[in-house]
Design a protein around this motif. Structure first.
Motif, PDB file in Angstrom:
ATOM      1  N   PRO A 152      45.465  44.046  77.537  1.00 35.28           N
ATOM      2  CA  PRO A 152      44.313  44.432  76.693  1.00 35.28           C
ATOM      3  C   PRO A 152      44.343  43.807  75.305  1.00 35.28           C
ATOM      4  O   PRO A 152      43.287  43.448  74.762  1.00 35.28           O
ATOM      5  CB  PRO A 152      44.421  45.964  76.634  1.00 35.28           C
ATOM      6  CG  PRO A 152      45.805  46.291  77.040  1.00 35.28           C
ATOM      7  CD  PRO A 152      46.239  45.218  77.966  1.00 35.28           C
ATOM      8  N   VAL A 153      45.531  43.652  74.702  1.00 35.37           N
ATOM      9  CA  VAL A 153      45.601  43.038  73.373  1.00 35.37           C
ATOM     10  C   VAL A 153      45.144  41.579  73.430  1.00 35.37           C
ATOM     11  O   VAL A 153      44.412  41.082  72.553  1.00 35.37           O
ATOM     12  CB  VAL A 153      47.027  43.168  72.809  1.00 35.37           C
ATOM     13  CG1 VAL A 153      47.181  42.301  71.554  1.00 35.37           C
ATOM     14  CG2 VAL A 153      47.335  44.619  72.482  1.00 35.37           C
ATOM     15  N   GLN A 154      45.584  40.881  74.484  1.00 30.27           N
ATOM     16  CA  GLN A 154      45.180  39.481  74.632  1.00 30.27           C
ATOM     17  C   GLN A 154      43.673  39.366  74.838  1.00 30.27           C
ATOM     18  O   GLN A 154      43.010  38.487  74.250  1.00 30.27           O
ATOM     19  CB  GLN A 154      45.920  38.856  75.804  1.00 30.27           C
ATOM     20  CG  GLN A 154      45.622  37.371  75.997  1.00 30.27           C
ATOM     21  CD  GLN A 154      46.421  36.771  77.137  1.00 30.27           C
ATOM     22  OE1 GLN A 154      47.186  37.483  77.787  1.00 30.27           O
ATOM     23  NE2 GLN A 154      46.247  35.483  77.385  1.00 30.27           N
ATOM     24  N   ASN A 182      41.178  37.366  72.318  1.00 32.87           N
ATOM     25  CA  ASN A 182      40.313  36.271  72.786  1.00 32.87           C
ATOM     26  C   ASN A 182      38.839  36.582  72.525  1.00 32.87           C
ATOM     27  O   ASN A 182      38.062  35.707  72.128  1.00 32.87           O
ATOM     28  CB  ASN A 182      40.537  36.035  74.279  1.00 32.87           C
ATOM     29  CG  ASN A 182      41.922  35.477  74.563  1.00 32.87           C
ATOM     30  OD1 ASN A 182      42.540  34.872  73.681  1.00 32.87           O
ATOM     31  ND2 ASN A 182      42.414  35.672  75.782  1.00 32.87           N
ATOM     32  N   SER A 183      38.462  37.849  72.784  1.00 34.88           N
ATOM     33  CA  SER A 183      37.058  38.210  72.564  1.00 34.88           C
ATOM     34  C   SER A 183      36.677  38.100  71.095  1.00 34.88           C
ATOM     35  O   SER A 183      35.565  37.670  70.747  1.00 34.88           O
ATOM     36  CB  SER A 183      36.801  39.622  73.075  1.00 34.88           C
ATOM     37  OG  SER A 183      37.044  39.708  74.463  1.00 34.88           O
ATOM     38  N   ILE A 184      37.587  38.508  70.189  1.00 35.25           N
ATOM     39  CA  ILE A 184      37.293  38.432  68.748  1.00 35.25           C
ATOM     40  C   ILE A 184      37.145  36.981  68.319  1.00 35.25           C
ATOM     41  O   ILE A 184      36.235  36.619  67.549  1.00 35.25           O
ATOM     42  CB  ILE A 184      38.387  39.148  67.950  1.00 35.25           C
ATOM     43  CG1 ILE A 184      38.306  40.668  68.203  1.00 35.25           C
ATOM     44  CG2 ILE A 184      38.261  38.859  66.465  1.00 35.25           C
ATOM     45  CD1 ILE A 184      39.415  41.453  67.548  1.00 35.25           C
ATOM     46  N   ARG A 185      38.046  36.122  68.806  1.00 33.61           N
ATOM     47  CA  ARG A 185      37.941  34.709  68.429  1.00 33.61           C
ATOM     48  C   ARG A 185      36.623  34.102  68.902  1.00 33.61           C
ATOM     49  O   ARG A 185      35.975  33.322  68.201  1.00 33.61           O
ATOM     50  CB  ARG A 185      39.123  33.929  69.004  1.00 33.61           C
ATOM     51  CG  ARG A 185      40.416  34.136  68.224  1.00 33.61           C
ATOM     52  CD  ARG A 185      41.475  33.114  68.623  1.00 33.61           C
ATOM     53  NE  ARG A 185      41.879  33.290  70.009  1.00 33.61           N
ATOM     54  CZ  ARG A 185      42.863  34.091  70.402  1.00 33.61           C
ATOM     55  NH1 ARG A 185      43.550  34.766  69.481  1.00 33.61           N
ATOM     56  NH2 ARG A 185      43.172  34.196  71.669  1.00 33.61           N
ATOM     57  N   THR A 241      26.175  36.705  75.480  1.00 33.28           N
ATOM     58  CA  THR A 241      27.633  36.510  75.510  1.00 33.28           C
ATOM     59  C   THR A 241      28.295  37.407  74.486  1.00 33.28           C
ATOM     60  O   THR A 241      29.379  37.992  74.748  1.00 33.28           O
ATOM     61  CB  THR A 241      27.974  35.047  75.228  1.00 33.28           C
ATOM     62  OG1 THR A 241      27.306  34.201  76.173  1.00 33.28           O
ATOM     63  CG2 THR A 241      29.474  34.809  75.304  1.00 33.28           C
ATOM     64  N   SER A 242      27.694  37.560  73.320  1.00 30.00           N
ATOM     65  CA  SER A 242      28.274  38.450  72.305  1.00 30.00           C
ATOM     66  C   SER A 242      28.327  39.883  72.802  1.00 30.00           C
ATOM     67  O   SER A 242      29.325  40.603  72.571  1.00 30.00           O
ATOM     68  CB  SER A 242      27.452  38.370  71.013  1.00 30.00           C
ATOM     69  OG  SER A 242      27.458  37.066  70.486  1.00 30.00           O
ATOM     70  N   ARG A 244      31.503  44.471  74.779  1.00 31.82           N
ATOM     71  CA  ARG A 244      31.850  45.460  75.822  1.00 31.82           C
ATOM     72  C   ARG A 244      33.301  45.273  76.289  1.00 31.82           C
ATOM     73  O   ARG A 244      34.006  46.240  76.588  1.00 31.82           O
ATOM     74  CB  ARG A 244      30.889  45.300  76.997  1.00 31.82           C
ATOM     75  CG  ARG A 244      29.496  45.860  76.709  1.00 31.82           C
ATOM     76  CD  ARG A 244      28.708  46.040  78.005  1.00 31.82           C
ATOM     77  NE  ARG A 244      28.484  44.770  78.695  1.00 31.82           N
ATOM     78  CZ  ARG A 244      27.429  43.981  78.475  1.00 31.82           C
ATOM     79  NH1 ARG A 244      26.515  44.310  77.581  1.00 31.82           N
ATOM     80  NH2 ARG A 244      27.286  42.863  79.155  1.00 31.82           N
ATOM     81  N   THR A 245      33.742  44.018  76.340  1.00 34.25           N
ATOM     82  CA  THR A 245      35.142  43.770  76.716  1.00 34.25           C
ATOM     83  C   THR A 245      36.084  44.387  75.697  1.00 34.25           C
ATOM     84  O   THR A 245      37.099  45.024  76.045  1.00 34.25           O
ATOM     85  CB  THR A 245      35.401  42.258  76.837  1.00 34.25           C
ATOM     86  OG1 THR A 245      34.523  41.706  77.823  1.00 34.25           O
ATOM     87  CG2 THR A 245      36.849  41.986  77.215  1.00 34.25           C
ATOM     88  N   ILE A 246      35.746  44.209  74.398  1.00 34.72           N
ATOM     89  CA  ILE A 246      36.591  44.794  73.351  1.00 34.72           C
ATOM     90  C   ILE A 246      36.594  46.312  73.465  1.00 34.72           C
ATOM     91  O   ILE A 246      37.652  46.964  73.392  1.00 34.72           O
ATOM     92  CB  ILE A 246      36.098  44.342  71.961  1.00 34.72           C
ATOM     93  CG1 ILE A 246      36.297  42.829  71.799  1.00 34.72           C
ATOM     94  CG2 ILE A 246      36.829  45.121  70.867  1.00 34.72           C
ATOM     95  CD1 ILE A 246      35.689  42.266  70.528  1.00 34.72           C
ATOM     96  N   ASP A 247      35.412  46.914  73.670  1.00 35.05           N
ATOM     97  CA  ASP A 247      35.348  48.377  73.803  1.00 35.05           C
ATOM     98  C   ASP A 247      36.154  48.860  75.018  1.00 35.05           C
ATOM     99  O   ASP A 247      36.853  49.874  74.954  1.00 35.05           O
ATOM    100  CB  ASP A 247      33.880  48.821  73.947  1.00 35.05           C
ATOM    101  CG  ASP A 247      33.105  48.624  72.660  1.00 35.05           C
ATOM    102  OD1 ASP A 247      33.749  48.542  71.591  1.00 35.05           O
ATOM    103  OD2 ASP A 247      31.855  48.550  72.723  1.00 35.05           O
TER     104      ASP A 247
END
Length: 560
Positions: free
Chosen positions: A352-354, A358-361, A372-373, A378-381
């Motif tokens: 999950p950290v990875q 990646n999603s933040i970058r 895409t954003s 949603r992936t981060i959440d």
């Protein structure tokens, strides 16, 4: 002590066998008494079946028979239509044909006992009359059991032992003790009597039963009872234990005095001769007990200069070595636990950290469109939710929160988890099959807590199953309980790991932290349920959770 116990067992066995023989002989005597009069009534029936007899002759024979055998208070002959043919009674007979009394003595039936006008125990004999194989009538006799009292009065054991006879339902028919005669007139039911209750509950009707108990006056008694076939009556012989075991007590006192004197003499001699020999043994014993209690710093001080001194030195060396080994084991356990924790944290947190990183970058890139954003957010959440659940698992493992109980229908609750897990199963190439029981399966539980258990079990099954495998979910009712099973066709669990599969930090997955099953087991037990596992390496695993079913319709309606 062994001699005293052997004497007690031998004497008690002898007394019980003797009283049992008395009870058996008394039962046989009572059985012959009742059987004799049943046979007399049957013989009278044979005489009355003489086709050449007129009705007045049959009436005369019956009256003469009653005069000859006054135990029969009344005898009446009925034809096949239940009409009175002849009777010993002047006027209308009181006896009727008993319809629910099966024949127990060569075709003669005997009714349950009752008290007549003089408060005497009475029963009704009935014999069916047949001619050429067809029913021809009934011969019914009212039989007083007054002589039974005199027979029971003659049965004595010692000076204070008496006998009593009871009906199959425990009603007292006769008692040999003078102060218990009133109980017979009161038709006292003794089915709660300890010995009578044991006989009524027993399945062996031939072997006498013996027991000791306290009577209503607090007197300890030895009772031996047996059933009397075919009537089912119970014959009990009871005697105060003080009288029954008087010989045993006298011999026991004498033997005890002799043993005490011998022991005192042996102890005195042993103390004088073995004082110096016993002291080092006591010291070694105390040191051994201290070691067994976990006091690894215990040492002994023996300076006798002989083999005991060498044994004391060896004991001290052993104690020091055990203390060193314990410290090594503790250090290795701490290192192993920290290693498992670190590996579990890396395994469960790295993914999950990875994904979050990646999603933040990717979010900070200017070329990302709105869709895409949204996917990245949603992936981060989702991964943040994963981290939050991981931290909640750790917190609940240390300090479980209380679970509130409500009516929960297992079928829809589990169906939601199955549907939510299908996407993960499809990605892994695993098929999920649900077999839900018809109707509602309502239990007392917490829907959220149960969902965590179901998700853990289903996720483990999917992860353990290779592509092309199958995960099966089954709900069913087993008696008064509800069973939920999750099975897979995966790699299975080795037999040596099954015993610890529900322990904290124990896992069969590489890099796993081992909290899921431990938390699931704790939730299930908080809801008064059980969880079990069956597994065979290479063939698959089946987890089964059971809860008490909530039967009332109102709860089922509330759950739906």
């Amino acid at each position: 002590v062994l001699s005293i116990r052997s004497l007690q067992r031998g004497t008690r066995t002898s007394v019980v066998e003797g009283n049992g023989n008395v009870a058996a002989r008394a039962a046989e005597e009572v059985r012959r008494y009742v059987r004799t009069y049943a046979d007399l009534l049957k013989a009278l029936g044979a005489d009355l079946q003489n086709t050449g007899l007129q009705q007045w002759q049959q009436d005369r024979i019956i009256k003469n028979f009653v005069l000859q055998f006054p135990e029969f208070r009344e005898i009446t002959l009925f034809d096949s239509a239940a009409n009175v043919v002849a009777t010993s009674r002047i006027g209308r007979p009181r006896t009727t044909i008993p319809r629910d009394v099966p024949p127990t003595m060569d075709g003669v039936g005997m009714s349950p006992t009752f008290s007549d006008d003089e408060l005497l125990p009475t029963a009704v004999f009935s014999a069916e009359m047949r001619q050429l194989g067809a029913p021809a009538g009934w011969l019914v006799g009212e039989f007083r059991l007054e002589q039974l009292w005199r027979m029971v009065d003659r049965i004595r054991i010692g000076g204070q032992g008496y006998a009593m006879v009871l009906a199959p339902d425990g009603e007292l028919l006769a008692h040999g003790a003078p102060d218990k005669k009133a109980l017979v007139a009161q038709r006292r039911n003794l089915s709660a009597h300890p010995l009578v209750a044991a006989i009524l509950a027993g399945s062996d009707v031939k072997t006498p039963i013996a027991t000791e108990y306290a009577d209503e006056d607090g007197v300890r008694r030895l009772g031996v009872g047996t059933r009397m076939l075919p009537l089912g009556w119970i014959v009990v012989v009871e005697q105060p234990t003080d009288e029954a075991y008087a010989t045993q007590f006298a011999l026991q006192r004498q033997l005890t005095v002799a043993i005490v004197v011998a022991l005192l003499a042996m102890i005195s001699v042993g103390y004088l001769l073995g004082r110096g020999f016993i002291r080092p043994i006591v010291a070694l014993k105390q040191g051994t007990q201290a070691l067994a209690a976990g006091q690894l710093d215990a040492r002994v001080d023996i300076r006798t200069g002989d083999e005991f001194s060498d044994l004391g030195d060896a004991f001290n060396t052993m104690a020091r070595r055990l203390s060193e080994l314990q410290e090594d084991v503790k250090r290795q356990e701490r290192q192993a636990t920290l290693g498992r924790l670190a590996a579990g944290f890396v395994h469960d947190l790295s993914h999950p950290v990875q994904n979050i990183g990646n999603s933040i970058r990717l979010l900070f890139r200017e070329d990302q469109d709105q869709d895409t954003s949204d996917v990245l957010r949603r992936t981060i959440d989702r991964e943040l939710g994963t981290l939050k659940r991981f931290m909640e698992d750790l917190r609940n493992l240390v300090n479980p929160r209380p679970i509130e109980r409500f009516a929960v229908d297992v079928n829809p609750a589990f169906a939601e988890v199955v549907e939510a897990s299908r996407a993960d199963a499809q990605r892994a190439g695993v098929c999920i099959e649900g077999r839900f029981a018809d109707g509602s399966l309502t239990i007392d539980g917490d829907r959220f807590a149960l969902g965590r258990v179901f998700r853990n079990l289903l996720a483990n099954a999917i992860q353990a199953t290779q592509s092309g495998g199958r995960v099966t979910v089954i709900t069913k009712r087993v008696g008064d309980r509800v069973a939920i099973s999750v099975g897979d066709t995966g790699v299975g669990i080795p037999q040596d790991r099954l015993a610890t599969i529900f322990d904290e930090f124990m896992t069969t997955k590489p890099g796993g932290l081992g909290l899921g099953l431990a938390i699931s087991k704790r939730i299930v037990e908080q809801l008064d349920g059980t969880i079990a596992v069956e597994s065979e390496a290479g063939k698959g695993t089946m987890f089964t959770v059971t809860f008490q079913s909530r039967e009332n319709d109102a709860a089922a309606s509330a759950a739906s």
